[in-house]
Design an enzyme around this catalytic site. Structure first.
Site, short mmCIF file in Angstrom:
data_model
loop_
_atom_site.label_atom_id
_atom_site.label_comp_id
_atom_site.label_asym_id
_atom_site.label_seq_id
_atom_site.Cartn_x
_atom_site.Cartn_y
_atom_site.Cartn_z
N LYS A 25 -9.82 -67.48 -109.71
CA LYS A 25 -10.83 -68.53 -109.91
C LYS A 25 -11.51 -68.36 -111.27
O LYS A 25 -11.86 -67.25 -111.65
CB LYS A 25 -11.89 -68.47 -108.80
CG LYS A 25 -11.31 -68.68 -107.40
CD LYS A 25 -12.37 -68.46 -106.32
CE LYS A 25 -12.85 -67.03 -106.26
NZ LYS A 25 -13.66 -66.72 -105.05
N THR A 70 -24.97 -72.84 -107.47
CA THR A 70 -23.58 -72.46 -107.22
C THR A 70 -23.48 -71.33 -106.19
O THR A 70 -22.49 -70.61 -106.15
CB THR A 70 -22.90 -72.01 -108.53
OG1 THR A 70 -23.70 -70.96 -109.10
CG2 THR A 70 -22.74 -73.15 -109.52
N GLY A 78 -22.52 -69.57 -103.05
CA GLY A 78 -21.52 -69.79 -101.99
C GLY A 78 -20.28 -70.55 -102.43
O GLY A 78 -19.49 -70.98 -101.58
N THR A 79 -20.07 -70.70 -103.74
CA THR A 79 -18.89 -71.46 -104.20
C THR A 79 -17.59 -70.79 -103.75
O THR A 79 -16.67 -71.47 -103.29
CB THR A 79 -18.88 -71.59 -105.74
OG1 THR A 79 -19.13 -70.31 -106.31
CG2 THR A 79 -19.91 -72.58 -106.23
N GLY A 80 -17.52 -69.47 -103.88
CA GLY A 80 -16.28 -68.77 -103.53
C GLY A 80 -15.99 -68.85 -102.04
O GLY A 80 -14.84 -69.06 -101.63
N CYS A 81 -17.03 -68.67 -101.22
CA CYS A 81 -16.85 -68.75 -99.75
C CYS A 81 -16.36 -70.14 -99.37
O CYS A 81 -15.41 -70.29 -98.59
CB CYS A 81 -18.18 -68.51 -99.03
SG CYS A 81 -18.92 -66.91 -99.37
N1 ADP Z 1 -20.16 -74.48 -112.65
C1 ADP Z 1 -19.03 -74.86 -112.04
N2 ADP Z 1 -18.55 -76.12 -112.21
C2 ADP Z 1 -17.41 -76.51 -111.59
N3 ADP Z 1 -16.68 -75.70 -110.77
C3 ADP Z 1 -17.10 -74.44 -110.57
C4 ADP Z 1 -18.30 -73.95 -111.19
N4 ADP Z 1 -18.51 -72.67 -110.78
C5 ADP Z 1 -17.48 -72.37 -109.96
N5 ADP Z 1 -16.63 -73.42 -109.83
C6 ADP Z 1 -15.44 -73.47 -108.96
O1 ADP Z 1 -15.85 -72.97 -107.70
C7 ADP Z 1 -14.81 -72.17 -107.12
C8 ADP Z 1 -15.35 -70.77 -106.89
O2 ADP Z 1 -15.30 -70.09 -108.13
P1 ADP Z 1 -16.18 -68.84 -108.56
O3 ADP Z 1 -17.58 -69.28 -108.76
O4 ADP Z 1 -15.48 -68.22 -109.72
O5 ADP Z 1 -16.11 -67.91 -107.28
P2 ADP Z 1 -17.16 -66.87 -106.66
O6 ADP Z 1 -18.22 -67.66 -105.95
O7 ADP Z 1 -16.30 -66.07 -105.75
O8 ADP Z 1 -17.73 -66.09 -107.80
C9 ADP Z 1 -13.64 -72.26 -108.09
O9 ADP Z 1 -12.79 -73.32 -107.71
C10 ADP Z 1 -14.32 -72.55 -109.42
O10 ADP Z 1 -13.45 -73.16 -110.33
C1 LIG Z 2 -22.88 -63.08 -96.41
C2 LIG Z 2 -22.34 -63.38 -97.75
N1 LIG Z 2 -21.02 -63.43 -97.93
C3 LIG Z 2 -20.51 -63.71 -99.17
C4 LIG Z 2 -21.36 -63.92 -100.23
C5 LIG Z 2 -20.81 -64.20 -101.60
O1 LIG Z 2 -20.50 -65.51 -101.65
P1 LIG Z 2 -19.91 -66.28 -102.90
O2 LIG Z 2 -19.25 -67.49 -102.40
O3 LIG Z 2 -19.12 -65.36 -103.74
O4 LIG Z 2 -21.22 -66.75 -103.60
P2 LIG Z 2 -22.34 -66.04 -104.42
O5 LIG Z 2 -22.97 -64.91 -103.73
O6 LIG Z 2 -21.59 -65.62 -105.65
O7 LIG Z 2 -23.29 -67.13 -104.64
C6 LIG Z 2 -22.73 -63.89 -100.00
N2 LIG Z 2 -23.60 -64.11 -100.99
N3 LIG Z 2 -23.21 -63.59 -98.76
#
Ligand code: ADP
Ligand SMILES: Cc1ncc(COP(=O)(O)OP(=O)(O)O)c(N)n1
Length: 270
Positions: free
Chosen positions: A176, A208, A210-213
């Protein structure tokens, strides 16, 4: 009526933006019956993680037995697993119930910097979970930790990381690109043969959390509904892009994404 089912094995986010709460909302929005096995409770809001309370491994096994021996599932997504004993417990149950369609989100650190996986457990993720994964979805820092690469910034470095994770057993890898800086945010899907780029506009927002979850849960929901990996990942990208681009604006820190945007606001083409 066919009921498609998905199970999340993850931590609870009391603020509702990440973890099992994000996963269950995503499953529901994508028309899939959601179930949950809790691995840890977090006291968490948009400003950060204020406490972590891991669930005893025996009780995690009991939850998995309860769900999988009766209801069964069409897909499993794992998120926060916290330590190596929990990882080994979950891996054992995934094998015991011969789970297909397993999405591994190798959650390590929350946005505010709180650790959600102890450092010594990274080896257990590689040894026990990667070989079971239909899809693994690391962000850039997670891909760096898993592969041991010095940096992953360019597309070529993303490809190199994806190849390593595939060699170590994951059937498909999505690196990602959310943690990059380009105006276009690109995720890279690798199936062992070819690479597919999924790009969207980067939204300059602090909401943003929880985007990854949400993204990994959307992939699991797609697989549970019978989509192939490429279709499921493409739908997940549209889902998360819609969720980020229509923020709810709640809380005082990194607010959650909008889980109903995909259904209510329509989707952006990727
Ligand atoms: N600011 C943003 N604008 C558009 N898409 C985003 C943005 N941040 C994350 N994404 C998308 O959200 C998803 C989760 O990505 P990311 O944020 O890298 O994961 P995580 O939450 O695990 O750190 C991916 O599909 C990424 O391309
Ligand atoms: C309970 C819990 N699980 C996973 C996460 C991390 O989630 P993620 O989607 O990577 O988002 P951010 O923490 O990066 O906002 C979490 N925070 N809590």
């Amino acid at each position: 009526m066919t009921v498609h089912k998905a199970l999340t094995v993850a931590g609870s986010d009391s603020g509702g933006g990440a973890g099992i709460q994000a996963d269950l909302k995503t499953f529901q929005e994508l028309g899939v019956y959601g179930m949950s096995v809790l691995t840890a409770l977090t006291a968490q809001n948009t400003q950060g993680v204020h406490g972590v309370f891991p669930v005893p491994p025996e009780f995690i096994a009991q939850q998995m037995d309860a769900v999988l021996s009766d209801i069964g599932t069409d897909a499993v997504k794992t998120g926060m697993l916290f330590n190596s004993i929990i990882i080994e417990t979950v891996a054992k149950k995934l094998k015991e119930y011969n789970v297909r369609n397993y999405v591994l989100d190798p959650v390590m650190v929350a946005k505010g910097g709180a650790p959600l996986l102890v450092t010594e457990a990274v080896a257990a993720v590689k040894e026990h979970l990667l070989p079971l994964a239909t899809v693994v979805t690391p962000n850039l820092p997670e891909a760096k930790v898993l592969t041991g690469m010095e940096k992953i910034e360019t597309k070529e470095e993303m490809k190199e990381a994806a190849k390593l994770l595939h060699d170590w057993g994951a059937q498909h890898v999505v690196i990602k690109g959310g943690h990059g800086t380009d105006d276009i945010v690109t995720d890279l899907l690798y199936d062992g043969r070819e690479f597919v780029e999924l790009s969207a506009e980067r939204f300059h927002t602090q909401h943003t959390h929880g985007t990854g979850c949400t993204f990994a849960a959307a992939i699991a929901a797609g697989l549970a509904s019978g989509k192939n990996v490429r279709e499921a990942v493409k739908q997940a990208k549209v889902f998360i892009t819609a969720a980020i681009s229509h923020p709810l604006g709640i809380g005082h820190g990194h607010g959650p994404t909008n889980h109903w945007a995909y259904r209510r606001e329509g989707s952006n083409d990727v």
